[in-house]
Each structure stands twice: as structure tokens, then as C-alpha cells.
Scaffold this motif. Structure first.
Motif, PDB file in Angstrom:
ATOM      1  N   ASN A 260      33.672  16.759  17.470  1.00  0.00           N
ATOM      2  CA  ASN A 260      34.082  16.962  16.081  1.00  0.00           C
ATOM      3  C   ASN A 260      33.864  15.674  15.299  1.00  0.00           C
ATOM      4  OD1 ASN A 260      35.010  19.615  16.613  1.00  0.00           O
ATOM      5  ND2 ASN A 260      36.955  18.803  17.380  1.00  0.00           N
ATOM      6  N   ILE A 261      33.233  15.776  14.152  1.00  0.00           N
ATOM      7  CA  ILE A 261      32.974  14.593  13.333  1.00  0.00           C
ATOM      8  C   ILE A 261      33.462  14.843  11.907  1.00  0.00           C
ATOM      9  CG2 ILE A 261      30.995  13.882  14.717  1.00  0.00           C
ATOM     10  CD1 ILE A 261      29.199  14.990  12.488  1.00  0.00           C
ATOM     11  N   THR A 262      33.683  13.758  11.196  1.00  0.00           N
ATOM     12  CA  THR A 262      34.092  13.831   9.793  1.00  0.00           C
ATOM     13  C   THR A 262      33.144  13.009   8.940  1.00  0.00           C
ATOM     14  OG1 THR A 262      35.583  11.930  10.032  1.00  0.00           O
ATOM     15  CG2 THR A 262      36.519  14.123  10.408  1.00  0.00           C
ATOM     16  N   GLY A 263      33.033  13.393   7.690  1.00  0.00           N
ATOM     17  CA  GLY A 263      32.194  12.673   6.750  1.00  0.00           C
ATOM     18  C   GLY A 263      32.543  13.110   5.346  1.00  0.00           C
ATOM     19  N   LYS A 264      31.560  13.131   4.465  1.00  0.00           N
ATOM     20  CA  LYS A 264      31.811  13.612   3.098  1.00  0.00           C
ATOM     21  C   LYS A 264      30.600  14.394   2.606  1.00  0.00           C
ATOM     22  CE  LYS A 264      30.299   9.260   0.948  1.00  0.00           C
ATOM     23  NZ  LYS A 264      30.697   8.147   0.052  1.00  0.00           N
ATOM     24  N   HIS A 265      30.857  15.351   1.723  1.00  0.00           N
ATOM     25  CA  HIS A 265      29.789  16.173   1.173  1.00  0.00           C
ATOM     26  C   HIS A 265      28.864  15.324   0.290  1.00  0.00           C
ATOM     27  CE1 HIS A 265      31.182  20.049   2.592  1.00  0.00           C
ATOM     28  NE2 HIS A 265      32.409  19.732   2.236  1.00  0.00           N
ATOM     29  N   VAL A 266      27.571  15.608   0.384  1.00  0.00           N
ATOM     30  CA  VAL A 266      26.591  14.867  -0.402  1.00  0.00           C
ATOM     31  C   VAL A 266      26.832  15.045  -1.890  1.00  0.00           C
ATOM     32  CG1 VAL A 266      24.136  14.732  -1.001  1.00  0.00           C
ATOM     33  CG2 VAL A 266      24.818  14.981   1.391  1.00  0.00           C
ATOM     34  N   THR A 267      27.177  16.259  -2.292  1.00  0.00           N
ATOM     35  CA  THR A 267      27.242  16.579  -3.726  1.00  0.00           C
ATOM     36  C   THR A 267      28.444  15.974  -4.438  1.00  0.00           C
ATOM     37  OG1 THR A 267      28.305  18.665  -3.089  1.00  0.00           O
ATOM     38  CG2 THR A 267      25.927  18.714  -3.521  1.00  0.00           C
ATOM     39  N   ASP A 268      29.635  16.159  -3.870  1.00  0.00           N
ATOM     40  CA  ASP A 268      30.834  15.730  -4.600  1.00  0.00           C
ATOM     41  C   ASP A 268      31.669  14.678  -3.865  1.00  0.00           C
ATOM     42  OD1 ASP A 268      31.930  17.220  -2.573  1.00  0.00           O
ATOM     43  OD2 ASP A 268      32.565  18.874  -3.862  1.00  0.00           O
ATOM     44  N   GLY A 269      31.268  14.285  -2.661  1.00  0.00           N
ATOM     45  CA  GLY A 269      31.990  13.239  -1.942  1.00  0.00           C
ATOM     46  C   GLY A 269      33.302  13.664  -1.336  1.00  0.00           C
ATOM     47  N   THR A 270      33.588  14.969  -1.353  1.00  0.00           N
ATOM     48  CA  THR A 270      34.840  15.433  -0.745  1.00  0.00           C
ATOM     49  C   THR A 270      34.714  15.413   0.778  1.00  0.00           C
ATOM     50  OG1 THR A 270      34.064  17.720  -0.902  1.00  0.00           O
ATOM     51  CG2 THR A 270      35.421  16.871  -2.712  1.00  0.00           C
ATOM     52  N   PRO A 271      35.865  15.366   1.476  1.00  0.00           N
ATOM     53  CA  PRO A 271      35.820  15.307   2.945  1.00  0.00           C
ATOM     54  C   PRO A 271      35.084  16.502   3.539  1.00  0.00           C
ATOM     55  CG  PRO A 271      38.009  14.763   2.146  1.00  0.00           C
ATOM     56  CD  PRO A 271      37.244  15.246   0.960  1.00  0.00           C
ATOM     57  N   ALA A 272      34.343  16.247   4.607  1.00  0.00           N
ATOM     58  CA  ALA A 272      33.591  17.297   5.293  1.00  0.00           C
ATOM     59  C   ALA A 272      33.836  17.190   6.795  1.00  0.00           C
ATOM     60  CB  ALA A 272      32.099  17.173   4.990  1.00  0.00           C
ATOM     61  N   TYR A 273      33.832  18.335   7.458  1.00  0.00           N
ATOM     62  CA  TYR A 273      34.120  18.380   8.894  1.00  0.00           C
ATOM     63  C   TYR A 273      33.049  19.226   9.581  1.00  0.00           C
ATOM     64  CZ  TYR A 273      38.554  16.975   6.860  1.00  0.00           C
ATOM     65  OH  TYR A 273      39.507  16.332   6.131  1.00  0.00           O
ATOM     66  N   LEU A 274      32.688  18.794  10.803  1.00  0.00           N
ATOM     67  CA  LEU A 274      31.602  19.471  11.489  1.00  0.00           C
ATOM     68  C   LEU A 274      31.756  19.294  12.997  1.00  0.00           C
ATOM     69  CD1 LEU A 274      28.750  20.870  11.208  1.00  0.00           C
ATOM     70  CD2 LEU A 274      27.790  18.548  11.247  1.00  0.00           C
ATOM     71  N   THR A 275      31.318  20.311  13.746  1.00  0.00           N
ATOM     72  CA  THR A 275      31.237  20.204  15.202  1.00  0.00           C
ATOM     73  C   THR A 275      29.763  20.224  15.603  1.00  0.00           C
ATOM     74  OG1 THR A 275      33.359  21.345  15.534  1.00  0.00           O
ATOM     75  CG2 THR A 275      31.856  21.261  17.411  1.00  0.00           C
ATOM     76  N   VAL A 276      29.335  19.190  16.315  1.00  0.00           N
ATOM     77  CA  VAL A 276      27.957  19.116  16.804  1.00  0.00           C
ATOM     78  C   VAL A 276      27.982  19.144  18.325  1.00  0.00           C
ATOM     79  CG1 VAL A 276      26.989  17.932  14.815  1.00  0.00           C
ATOM     80  CG2 VAL A 276      28.038  16.590  16.619  1.00  0.00           C
ATOM     81  N   ASP A 277      26.856  19.550  18.920  1.00  0.00           N
ATOM     82  CA  ASP A 277      26.814  19.615  20.380  1.00  0.00           C
ATOM     83  C   ASP A 277      25.599  18.883  20.923  1.00  0.00           C
ATOM     84  OD1 ASP A 277      24.528  21.507  20.633  1.00  0.00           O
ATOM     85  OD2 ASP A 277      25.926  22.956  19.780  1.00  0.00           O
ATOM     86  N   SER A 278      25.592  18.647  22.220  1.00  0.00           N
ATOM     87  CA  SER A 278      24.562  17.830  22.849  1.00  0.00           C
ATOM     88  C   SER A 278      23.196  18.516  22.840  1.00  0.00           C
ATOM     89  CB  SER A 278      24.962  17.459  24.278  1.00  0.00           C
ATOM     90  OG  SER A 278      25.248  18.605  25.052  1.00  0.00           O
ATOM     91  N   ASN A 279      23.154  19.849  22.897  1.00  0.00           N
ATOM     92  CA  ASN A 279      21.874  20.547  22.827  1.00  0.00           C
ATOM     93  C   ASN A 279      21.190  20.282  21.484  1.00  0.00           C
ATOM     94  OD1 ASN A 279      22.169  21.635  25.362  1.00  0.00           O
ATOM     95  ND2 ASN A 279      22.927  23.625  24.653  1.00  0.00           N
ATOM     96  N   GLU A 280      21.995  20.268  20.429  1.00  0.00           N
ATOM     97  CA  GLU A 280      21.466  20.018  19.089  1.00  0.00           C
ATOM     98  C   GLU A 280      20.945  18.589  18.975  1.00  0.00           C
ATOM     99  OE1 GLU A 280      22.895  20.896  14.496  1.00  0.00           O
ATOM    100  OE2 GLU A 280      24.405  20.623  16.061  1.00  0.00           O
ATOM    101  N   ILE A 281      21.719  17.645  19.471  1.00  0.00           N
ATOM    102  CA  ILE A 281      21.330  16.235  19.379  1.00  0.00           C
ATOM    103  C   ILE A 281      20.141  15.931  20.288  1.00  0.00           C
ATOM    104  CG2 ILE A 281      22.125  13.857  19.628  1.00  0.00           C
ATOM    105  CD1 ILE A 281      23.322  15.469  17.269  1.00  0.00           C
ATOM    106  N   TYR A 282      20.036  16.646  21.399  1.00  0.00           N
ATOM    107  CA  TYR A 282      18.851  16.511  22.254  1.00  0.00           C
ATOM    108  C   TYR A 282      17.589  16.837  21.456  1.00  0.00           C
ATOM    109  CZ  TYR A 282      15.316  17.896  25.700  1.00  0.00           C
ATOM    110  OH  TYR A 282      14.149  18.037  26.409  1.00  0.00           O
TER     111      TYR A 282
END
Length: 332
Positions: A223-245
Motif C-alpha cells: 500500500n502506498i500514498t501520494g497525491k493526485h496530479v490534478t488537485d494535490g489531494t491525498p491518493a492511495y494505491l495498492t501495487v504488486d510485484s507482478n506489476e513492478i516486474y
């Protein structure tokens, strides 16, 4: 530090080391210098620079003098060398002999600039040491080993490939594939696909925890956190190793292409040793999952991760300094 002690300095892409002959590593700090953005005035170096950059009220930016295996900023490099010497020697007035460990891909101009930086920073004389030869000593290559050893150093700023034999670098090649580059690939992917901005620290954490050069047996998630490109509001996402591979496939391909190029250049009479012993992996990037499997699958060569991979160069450099032979042929 006595007047007879010799000093060794190794400045990597992310970390600077200092060692004293017969005493070992006595200095390890970020290879970082803080500067004032508007004027370029140098404010501090090492841990002090790192601390300065944490203070929001003090407007400064951090600069690393080495990038992609090149010397990118002479004044910053000189300031960092001065910081190392001062930290080790204190206020004593004598000038130490300095051995300087440099990337093999440095041009003659870069080497001379680095030497001048050491002399300007307080060194009495300068001996240049090959980074890959130091890595060889660090992984246990013996100076009298005529059969030779293949070493790959996956560092923060570049990846270096070398073949060593009889205490010499027989062949050395450098590619701009780096851990910083992989971090940027992950950062760009998250931004472009999910319209999400993450920090550099998050990109590196994704690489370290999920990154792989070969498919994992089990798909890991984060699970990672960041901010939306458009408005800078908090953003949350789940990424997995298959995707990063998948994200890291271009980096894996680049790694294989360079290794194939290097193997073709190695003299034929050394190939038997490589086929038998394979390659030794060093540098922080060698800790990424699957590099050994990738090499074996594509070249049928065994690959071994050095037990102290992140410090192989620094440890080997210290061993070379302890021998007392560095200054006999390369003193100014």
C-alpha cells in the motif's frame, strides 16, 4: 591520527567513506552537499547537510557530486572531500597522503579534477585507485589469482562490469543503468498510469520491497500514498510485484545487453574461469530479487551475491590501503 597514517576516500553516488591505514573505515556519511539555491553558496556537507535539508525554514537543496558514474560538480566534490578530511584529521596542520577510489569510467579530465580537489582540500599527495579493483579485493579476489574473476557492481549511479586477473583490471565497462534510474521508472509509471505523484522515498521503497529482475514465486502487495496530479489531494494505491516486474523489464533488458557485450570482449583464455566460477554481484542494487536467476537463465553462468554487497568497494579499498603499496607508484 598520526602523521604517518594514510587516508583513503571513496565517494559513491549516495555515500562517502573515509578509512585510515591499519584502522579501517572511520567515516561513513551521505555523499551530500547542501547549497543555497539562489546563490549556489555551499552551506554544509554529509550529515550536517542532510540535517539542514530537513529544516523547512532554511531554503536549501541537496547536491550529490557524482551522478551516472561521472563527476558532475567539481566545487561540490571538493567541498565533500574537504569535509571528509576535516572530519577525520580534525584541526591538525599536517597534510595526509590520500588514496582516492574513483569509478573506472572516469575520463582523464575527471581524474585530474578529482586529484586537484583532494590537493585543494588538504591532501599532501594523491593515489588513484580503481573502484572495480577495490570491489575485487572486497569480494575476496586474491592479487595473485591469474585465473581471474568477473564482478558486476550495481550502484546507485551506474552499473559497472569488470574482469580482474593477477591484481589488474583486464576489462571494465560502465552503463548508466542505476538504482536511481529504476526509481525514476517506477515514479514515472505511477504518475502516468494512476495520475498519482509519489515521493522519491516511496519509489525506492517500492523497488526494494516489490522490485524484481525475475518473476517472484509469490505475488507481493504494498500500500502506498501520494497525491493526485490534478488537485494535490491525498491518493492511495495498492501495487504488486507482478506489476513492478513489468515496469522493470526495460532495466533488466539493458542489464543483459550490457553483460552480453562485456562477455564478448573478454579474452578467450579467461572464459573457462568465468564458466566455472560465474560472476560476483556487489553494490546495493545486487540485492534486488532475481538477478542471479536472470543471469543463469540467459548465460548459464552461476552468480553469487557478495555477503557484504553494499560495502564491497569500501571494504576492499581499505584492504588495499592497509597493504601500504598504493603510494609507491602513484604519488604526486
Amino acid at each position: 591520527m598520526s602523521i604517518s597514517d594514510d587516508l583513503g576516500i571513496y565517494i559513491g553516488s549516495a555515500t562517502a567513506y573515509g578509512c585510515i591505514r591499519k584502522r579501517g573505515i572511520v567515516f561513513c556519511e551521505p555523499a551530500l552537499v547542501a547549497v543555497e539555491p539562489e546563490t549556489g553558496r555551499i552551506l554544509n556537507a554529509g550529515f550536517e547537510a542532510e540535517e539542514l535539508l530537513r529544516h523547512a525554514k532554511i531554503h536549501s537543496r541537496g547536491v550529490y557530486p557524482l551522478a551516472d558514474g561521472r563527476l558532475t560538480d567539481y566545487p561540490i566534490f571538493e567541498r565533500l572531500v574537504r569535509h571528509v578530511i576535516k572530519r577525520i584529521c580534525g584541526t591538525r596542520i599536517f597534510k595526509p597522503r590520500v588514496a582516492l577510489c574513483l569509478p573506472d569510467g572516469f575520463t582523464n579530465v575527471e581524474r585530474r579534477a578529482a586529484e586537484e580537489a583532494v590537493l585543494s582540500a588538504g591532501g599532501r599527495s594523491v593515489a588513484i585507485v580503481s573502484k572495480m579493483l577495490a570491489a575485487g579485493y572486497g569480494v575476496g579476489v586474491k592479487p595473485d589469482d591469474a585465473q581471474g574473476k568477473m564482478i558486476i557492481h550495481l550502484g546507485g549511479g551506474c552499473t559497472a562490469y569488470a574482469f580482474l586477473a593477477s591484481g589488474n583490471v583486464i576489462l571494465s565497462e560502465t552503463s548508466n543503468l542505476s538504482q536511481n534510474k529504476i526509481n525514476s521508472m517506477i515514479y514515472d509509471y505511477i504518475r502516468d498510469k494512476y495520475d498519482m505523484i509519489i515521493s522519491g522515498e516511496t519509489a525506492e521503497s517500492i523497488k526494494n520491497n516489490l522490485g524484481c529482475f525475475y518473476p517472484r514465486d509469490f505475488n507481493l502487495k504494498m500500500n502506498i500514498t501520494g497525491k493526485h496530479v490534478t488537485d494535490g489531494t491525498p491518493a492511495y494505491l495498492t501495487v504488486d510485484s507482478n506489476e513492478i516486474y513489468g515496469v522493470m523489464q526495460p532495466a533488466a533488458d539493458e542489464f543483459l545487453q550490457m553483460l552480453a557485450k562485456v562477455l564478448k570482449k573478454i579474452p578467450a583464455h579467461f572464459l573457462k574461469a568465468i564458466a566455472k566460477d560465474g560472476v560476483v554481484l556487489t553494490g546495493g542494487g545486487s540485492l534486488l530479487y532475481g538477478i542471479e536467476k536472470l543471469i543463469f537463465k540467459n548465460f548459464s553462468l552461476p552468480a553469487v551475491l557478495d555477503k557484504n554487497a553494499e560495502r564491497s568497494v569500501a571494504d576492499g579499498f581499505c584492504l588495499m590501503l592497509h597493504s601500504g603499496k598504493l603510494f609507491k607508484q602513484s604519488e604526486r
